[in-house]
Design a protein around this motif. Sequence first.
Motif, PDB file in Angstrom:
ATOM      1  N   PHE A   1      34.973  42.359  33.903  1.00  0.00           N
ATOM      2  CA  PHE A   1      35.244  41.793  35.234  1.00  0.00           C
ATOM      3  C   PHE A   1      35.662  42.874  36.233  1.00  0.00           C
ATOM      4  CE2 PHE A   1      35.754  38.145  32.384  1.00  0.00           C
ATOM      5  CZ  PHE A   1      34.952  37.224  33.026  1.00  0.00           C
TER       6      PHE A   1
ATOM      7  N   ASP B   1      35.480  35.870  43.678  1.00  0.00           N
ATOM      8  CA  ASP B   1      34.359  35.791  42.730  1.00  0.00           C
ATOM      9  C   ASP B   1      34.551  34.660  41.725  1.00  0.00           C
ATOM     10  OD1 ASP B   1      32.858  38.147  43.628  1.00  0.00           O
ATOM     11  OD2 ASP B   1      34.631  39.253  42.967  1.00  0.00           O
TER      12      ASP B   1
ATOM     13  N   LYS C   1      36.028  42.436  40.100  1.00  0.00           N
ATOM     14  CA  LYS C   1      35.902  41.015  40.442  1.00  0.00           C
ATOM     15  C   LYS C   1      37.250  40.506  40.943  1.00  0.00           C
ATOM     16  CE  LYS C   1      31.653  40.186  38.919  1.00  0.00           C
ATOM     17  NZ  LYS C   1      30.554  39.822  39.810  1.00  0.00           N
TER      18      LYS C   1
ATOM     19  N   ALA D   1      39.681  42.873  36.157  1.00  0.00           N
ATOM     20  CA  ALA D   1      39.662  42.043  37.370  1.00  0.00           C
ATOM     21  C   ALA D   1      40.870  42.318  38.249  1.00  0.00           C
ATOM     22  CB  ALA D   1      39.642  40.566  36.976  1.00  0.00           C
TER      23      ALA D   1
END
Length: 249
Positions: free
Chosen positions: A2, A83, A5, A29
């Motif tokens: 990720f 996202d 993201k 992320a």
Amino acid sequence: MFENKSVVVTGAASGIGRQTALEFAQRGAKVVVADIDEPNGTAFVESLTDKGHEALFVRADLTREADCERLVEVTADTFGGVDVLVNNAAIEITTPIHELPLHEWDRLLATNLTSMFLCSKHALRRMIEARQGAIVNVCSVSGLVAWPGIAAYNTTKGGVMMLTKSLAADYAPYNIRANCVCPSIIDTPMTDVSVGNDLDVKEQKAKLNPLGRLGTPEDVANAILFLASDDSSFITGAALTVDGGYTAV
Ligand SMILES: NC(=O)c1ccc[n+]([C@@H]2O[C@H](COP(=O)([O-])OP(=O)(O)OC[C@H]3O[C@@H](n4cnc5c(N)ncnc54)[C@H](O)[C@@H]3O)[C@@H](O)[C@H]2O)c1
């Protein structure tokens, strides 16, 4: 998986949400921890940033549209978009229907279902612009079968199920996927309140699952991350049971 993201997890100061936010952060992320619980949310985000993860706490009462709108705005301004949205925050009320005051019914619906509508509504506007996005709603086996004694809660989860399928149907043309996970009893602070913290009671509840144990926040987080990832790019409108086989028997 990720990297870069931008991921919003609601109800991430505790339990399943907290574990989910941690696992997203560990996979690169930029994570927004949204919760009404400021002390635990702030402390958790500090623990993430101390380890070098990118994370932000946003205090939000997700029953209020202004808070949900601000959550999405702050996320987009800080991390450049949304996202992934994980709609996880919820409460449980065990009062039977014939004794349940209207204001408690309204509070349950607002927290468990309206919050998911509001966060999705505002996140979708960003996702539509970006022509991509993934929404994962935390439903329950009680959205599939009626769990005895928690009728009002079951009802909210039935709503989450149909919200998920409807989002999948309406936003697929924008390359936005929506799925949900359906856990059975998971060992979290919510369960400590509803089932009690007694190990014997927990063991009895665990026997309801063919796999013979309660679920863990990690079990659910793993399923959420799968549904948020490109590994599930052809999956939308699905309800993934994370229930040790509870609904299979
Ligand atoms: N624990 C279980 O056995 C179980 C089983 C099936 C489904 N679920 C679902 O998993 C999700 C997470 O449950 P959990 O067990 O981790 O619960 P939890 O009580 O540990 O965490 C829920 C979080 O939501 C937050 N929250 C509650 N109301 C809020 C509001 N109005 N605005 C913002 N934040 C709010 C709380 O502060 C808390 O941090 C819920 O959707 C729950 O219905 C849990």
